[in-house]
Scaffold this active site. Structure first.
Site, mmCIF file in Angstrom:
data_model
loop_
_atom_site.group_PDB
_atom_site.id
_atom_site.type_symbol
_atom_site.label_atom_id
_atom_site.label_comp_id
_atom_site.label_asym_id
_atom_site.label_seq_id
_atom_site.Cartn_x
_atom_site.Cartn_y
_atom_site.Cartn_z
ATOM 1 N N GLY A 18 21.912 38.127 48.133
ATOM 2 C CA GLY A 18 21.270 39.333 48.653
ATOM 3 C C GLY A 18 22.067 39.920 49.814
ATOM 4 O O GLY A 18 23.267 39.645 49.963
ATOM 5 N N GLY A 19 21.399 40.687 50.670
ATOM 6 C CA GLY A 19 22.073 41.440 51.727
ATOM 7 C C GLY A 19 22.829 40.562 52.714
ATOM 8 O O GLY A 19 23.919 40.918 53.161
ATOM 9 N N ARG B 109 16.140 29.847 49.318
ATOM 10 C CA ARG B 109 15.592 31.175 49.665
ATOM 11 C C ARG B 109 14.282 31.409 48.898
ATOM 12 O O ARG B 109 14.256 31.381 47.661
ATOM 13 C CB ARG B 109 16.621 32.239 49.289
ATOM 14 C CG ARG B 109 16.113 33.657 49.287
ATOM 15 C CD ARG B 109 15.926 34.204 50.687
ATOM 16 N NE ARG B 109 15.634 35.647 50.643
ATOM 17 C CZ ARG B 109 14.812 36.255 51.475
ATOM 18 N NH1 ARG B 109 14.187 35.575 52.432
ATOM 19 N NH2 ARG B 109 14.616 37.544 51.389
ATOM 20 N N GLY C 201 60.057 48.761 39.360
ATOM 21 C CA GLY C 201 59.087 47.897 38.692
ATOM 22 C C GLY C 201 59.618 46.473 38.637
ATOM 23 O O GLY C 201 60.786 46.216 38.956
ATOM 24 N N GLN D 210 13.781 34.016 36.471
ATOM 25 C CA GLN D 210 14.678 34.034 35.316
ATOM 26 C C GLN D 210 15.959 34.843 35.584
ATOM 27 O O GLN D 210 17.037 34.489 35.101
ATOM 28 C CB GLN D 210 13.940 34.625 34.117
ATOM 29 C CG GLN D 210 14.493 34.093 32.812
ATOM 30 C CD GLN D 210 13.646 34.506 31.618
ATOM 31 O OE1 GLN D 210 12.798 35.397 31.712
ATOM 32 N NE2 GLN D 210 13.865 33.867 30.507
ATOM 33 N N GLU E 10 51.279 36.623 40.636
ATOM 34 C CA GLU E 10 51.937 36.320 39.349
ATOM 35 C C GLU E 10 51.634 37.370 38.294
ATOM 36 O O GLU E 10 51.642 37.100 37.104
ATOM 37 C CB GLU E 10 51.601 34.917 38.805
ATOM 38 C CG GLU E 10 51.237 33.832 39.781
ATOM 39 C CD GLU E 10 52.246 33.603 40.873
ATOM 40 O OE1 GLU E 10 53.022 34.537 41.160
ATOM 41 O OE2 GLU E 10 52.275 32.513 41.462
ATOM 42 N N ILE F 143 56.402 39.625 50.001
ATOM 43 C CA ILE F 143 56.935 38.284 49.790
ATOM 44 C C ILE F 143 56.206 37.282 50.700
ATOM 45 O O ILE F 143 56.364 37.287 51.928
ATOM 46 C CB ILE F 143 58.468 38.246 50.027
ATOM 47 C CG1 ILE F 143 59.148 39.358 49.198
ATOM 48 C CG2 ILE F 143 59.022 36.865 49.707
ATOM 49 C CD1 ILE F 143 58.806 39.382 47.709
HETATM 50 C C1 LIG Z 1 49.137 39.108 48.916
HETATM 51 C C2 LIG Z 1 50.260 39.254 47.939
HETATM 52 C C3 LIG Z 1 51.234 38.290 47.858
HETATM 53 C C4 LIG Z 1 52.324 38.449 46.993
HETATM 54 N N1 LIG Z 1 53.333 37.519 46.994
HETATM 55 C C5 LIG Z 1 54.475 37.793 46.302
HETATM 56 C C6 LIG Z 1 55.627 36.928 46.424
HETATM 57 O O1 LIG Z 1 55.594 35.890 47.100
HETATM 58 N N2 LIG Z 1 56.756 37.274 45.776
HETATM 59 C C7 LIG Z 1 56.850 38.405 45.025
HETATM 60 O O2 LIG Z 1 57.930 38.660 44.470
HETATM 61 N N3 LIG Z 1 55.776 39.239 44.881
HETATM 62 C C8 LIG Z 1 54.604 38.966 45.502
HETATM 63 N N4 LIG Z 1 53.513 39.795 45.399
HETATM 64 C C9 LIG Z 1 53.624 40.972 44.560
HETATM 65 C C10 LIG Z 1 52.732 40.909 43.318
HETATM 66 O O3 LIG Z 1 53.207 39.956 42.408
HETATM 67 C C11 LIG Z 1 52.722 42.308 42.727
HETATM 68 O O4 LIG Z 1 52.023 43.116 43.660
HETATM 69 C C12 LIG Z 1 52.104 42.394 41.374
HETATM 70 O O5 LIG Z 1 52.841 41.652 40.419
HETATM 71 C C13 LIG Z 1 52.052 43.856 40.919
HETATM 72 O O6 LIG Z 1 53.311 44.475 41.049
HETATM 73 P P1 LIG Z 1 53.441 45.813 41.912
HETATM 74 O O7 LIG Z 1 52.729 45.634 43.205
HETATM 75 O O8 LIG Z 1 54.884 46.188 41.953
HETATM 76 O O9 LIG Z 1 52.596 46.855 41.106
HETATM 77 P P2 LIG Z 1 53.133 47.952 40.083
HETATM 78 O O10 LIG Z 1 54.129 47.332 39.183
HETATM 79 O O11 LIG Z 1 53.494 49.154 40.859
HETATM 80 O O12 LIG Z 1 51.812 48.198 39.250
HETATM 81 C C14 LIG Z 1 50.783 49.109 39.651
HETATM 82 C C15 LIG Z 1 49.827 49.205 38.487
HETATM 83 O O13 LIG Z 1 50.482 49.709 37.325
HETATM 84 C C16 LIG Z 1 50.411 48.779 36.258
HETATM 85 N N5 LIG Z 1 51.724 48.695 35.583
HETATM 86 C C17 LIG Z 1 52.950 48.703 36.159
HETATM 87 N N6 LIG Z 1 53.909 48.619 35.226
HETATM 88 C C18 LIG Z 1 53.281 48.542 34.042
HETATM 89 C C19 LIG Z 1 53.723 48.429 32.688
HETATM 90 N N7 LIG Z 1 55.017 48.370 32.377
HETATM 91 N N8 LIG Z 1 52.791 48.371 31.709
HETATM 92 C C20 LIG Z 1 51.487 48.444 32.011
HETATM 93 N N9 LIG Z 1 51.000 48.533 33.264
HETATM 94 C C21 LIG Z 1 51.881 48.594 34.267
HETATM 95 C C22 LIG Z 1 50.063 47.427 36.912
HETATM 96 O O14 LIG Z 1 49.325 46.604 36.024
HETATM 97 C C23 LIG Z 1 49.216 47.860 38.092
HETATM 98 O O15 LIG Z 1 47.892 48.054 37.667
HETATM 99 C C24 LIG Z 1 52.393 39.612 46.189
HETATM 100 C C25 LIG Z 1 51.362 40.559 46.228
HETATM 101 C C26 LIG Z 1 50.306 40.398 47.090
HETATM 102 C C27 LIG Z 1 49.241 41.455 47.151
#
Ligand SMILES: Cc1cc2nc3c(=O)[nH]c(=O)nc-3n(C[C@H](O)[C@H](O)[C@H](O)COP(=O)(O)OP(=O)(O)OC[C@H]3O[C@@H](n4cnc5c(N)ncnc54)[C@H](O)[C@@H]3O)c2cc1C
Length: 406
Positions: A360-361, A289, A153, A300, A384, A178
């Site tokens: 719409g579609g 449209r 995590g 509305q 983030e 990343i």
């Molecule tokens: C296109 C893209 C670009 C990205 N770029 C970067 C980057 O440049 N650098 C980088 O470091 N990361 C990057 N990320 C990663 C991104 O920040 C994470 O995917 C995101 O923060 C979720 O973390 P995870 O994927 O590990 O999900 P997980 O932590 O596995 O979470 C999965 C689910 O479980 C929930 N969850 C997990 N832990 C908890 C908890 N303790 N309490 C409650 N709910 C929880 C989450 O909310 C989510 O719904 C990128 C992701 C994408 C898709």
């Protein structure tokens, strides 16, 4: 970029000031001129590339990078003394919003490049800044941010370690998703330098691309923001000099929380830009449209959609402005930033949903940009940190006595 989840551990506070306040801002007249120029360049030079990028799922860097360089987009938040444009956060936000109206892969590139360099600016030594920022400001180098891991995590749970060995650190671990991993010359790697020290055992280390033992592998293409590259980083006995630590050992968590805080406002600004563009296109479509002899905008049901979309946009603008204002005064904004990010993703979700309904579609096809904006906006849920993390951060701050009215 990712989320950190240990905010409940922070001491309660009223107003916390940032240690390194970068007081850079362009004088108003110079800023307005710069803004006009870069807005024009975004639409004139970058918007026409949308179809090519969407079709190829690839950003042609040989075309895009020189355009971004010419418009100053690689150094927006970098002070002039390092060769950047020197915008304040408030000045940067409308520009990021404008980028969020065009093809999303370009926005992702610009966001991560500027956000990571801003983070470095707040945390790195002057020596490191002098070495890297002038090239970053010109797009000759780029910094990416490595926090998220496939096997752990985010935050205190990370598994990547850096063990001190003489004058070096030896790093082992795995990161994924990343952004800009195809173009980055440097990666901020968040790792544990002392697994027994809790929050004080997390550090940020700058790792150069090409360091032996450091492998970068592309991941599958994404739903939206096509062409943005989000790779996997494998670090096997990667040896870096001890002076590549950013700030001091054990400061990684605090540094990253600060970086993510303002970066969450940046994502809210992205939501705003995408919502504004979706609204503009929907308004024009509603006037154009005609069904049953009248424009659909006279109905509305459609008027309700438009009014709700406008309300979301108006509210989001106000929140972002307030948060950025506080940040530029040197304040930490943990709850405000998470609320901006949370409301922003919900707002852009509603706005793009309604935009699709108004169209719409035909809106579901690639005949209209709504289809692309709808897909691009979904990344705002994840960058983030997902919504659950924003809720935990904001609620955690309130429960520990954070006074956001102060
Ligand atoms: C296109 C893209 C670009 C990205 N770029 C970067 C980057 O440049 N650098 C980088 O470091 N990361 C990057 N990320 C990663 C991104 O920040 C994470 O995917 C995101 O923060 C979720 O973390 P995870 O994927 O590990 O999900 P997980 O932590 O596995 O979470 C999965 C689910 O479980 C929930 N969850 C997990 N832990 C908890 C908890 N303790 N309490 C409650 N709910 C929880 C989450 O909310 C989510 O719904 C990128 C992701 C994408 C898709």
């Amino acid at each position: 970029m990712p989320a950190l989840t240990n905010v409940m551990d922070q001491p309660s506070n009223t107003v916390v000031m940032r240690k390194n306040i970068e007081e850079s801002a362009l004088p108003e007249k110079e800023y307005q001129e710069f803004k006009t120029q870069i807005f024009e360049a975004i639409w004139r030079d970058l918007d026409p590339l949308e179809e090519e990028i969407e079709n190829n799922e690839h950003v042609p860097h040989e075309i895009v990078d020189p355009l971004l360089r010419n418009m100053g987009a690689f150094g927006l938040l970098i002070p002039k003394r390092y060769g950047g444009i020197g915008l304040s956060t408030r000045q940067y936000l409308p520009i990021l919003s404008e980028f969020s109206k065009i093809q999303g892969g370009i926005r992702v590139l610009v966001h991560v490049h500027n956000s990571a360099s801003h983070g470095l600016l707040e945390a790195a030594s002057e020596e490191m800044l002098q070495e890297i920022l002038p090239d970053v400001a010109q797009g000759r180098k780029s910094v990416a941010f490595g926090l998220t891991e496939p096997d752990h995590g985010t935050g205190m749970d990370i598994g990547t370690t850096a063990v001190r060995d003489g004058d070096d650190y030896v790093i082992n671990g795995r990161k994924w998703l990343i952004t800009n991993s195809d173009i980055a010359s440097h990666f901020i790697i968040i790792c544990k330098t002392d697994s027994s020290a809790g929050a004080a055992g997390i550090s940020a280390i700058l790792v150069d691309r090409g360091t032996p033992g450091f492998t970068i592998t592309p991941l599958p293409e994404t739903m939206g923001c096509k062409g943005g590259e989000h790779g996997q980083l494998d670090l096997v006995n990667v040896r870096v000099p001890a002076n590549r630590i950013i700030g001091k050992e054990g400061q990684g968590l605090t540094q990253m929380e600060e970086l993510l805080e303002i970066s969450r406002v940046f994502i809210a600004a992205t939501s705003l830009g995408t919502a504004e563009r979706s609204f503009e296109l929907s308004l024009a479509f509603a006037k154009r449209r005609v069904t049953f002899g009248k424009p659909i905008g006279s109905r509305q049901a459609i008027q309700r959609y438009l009014a709700e979309m406008g309300t979301d946009i108006y509210a989001l603008r106000g929140m972002i402005d307030d948060a950025a204002n506080k940040w530029d005064q040197g304040r930490r904004i943990p709850a405000e930033a998470s609320m901006c990010k949370l409301f922003g993703l919900e707002a852009v979700g509603r706005v793009t949903d309604r935009a699709l309904l108004i169209h719409g579609g035909i809106g579901y096809t690639r005949a209209h940009r709504i289809e692309r904006l709808y897909r691009d906006a979904r990344l705002n849920w994840l960058e983030e940190g997902p919504p659950t993390i924003q809720i935990a951060v904001a609620a955690g701050k309130f429960l520990s006595g954070y006074d956001w009215n102060a």
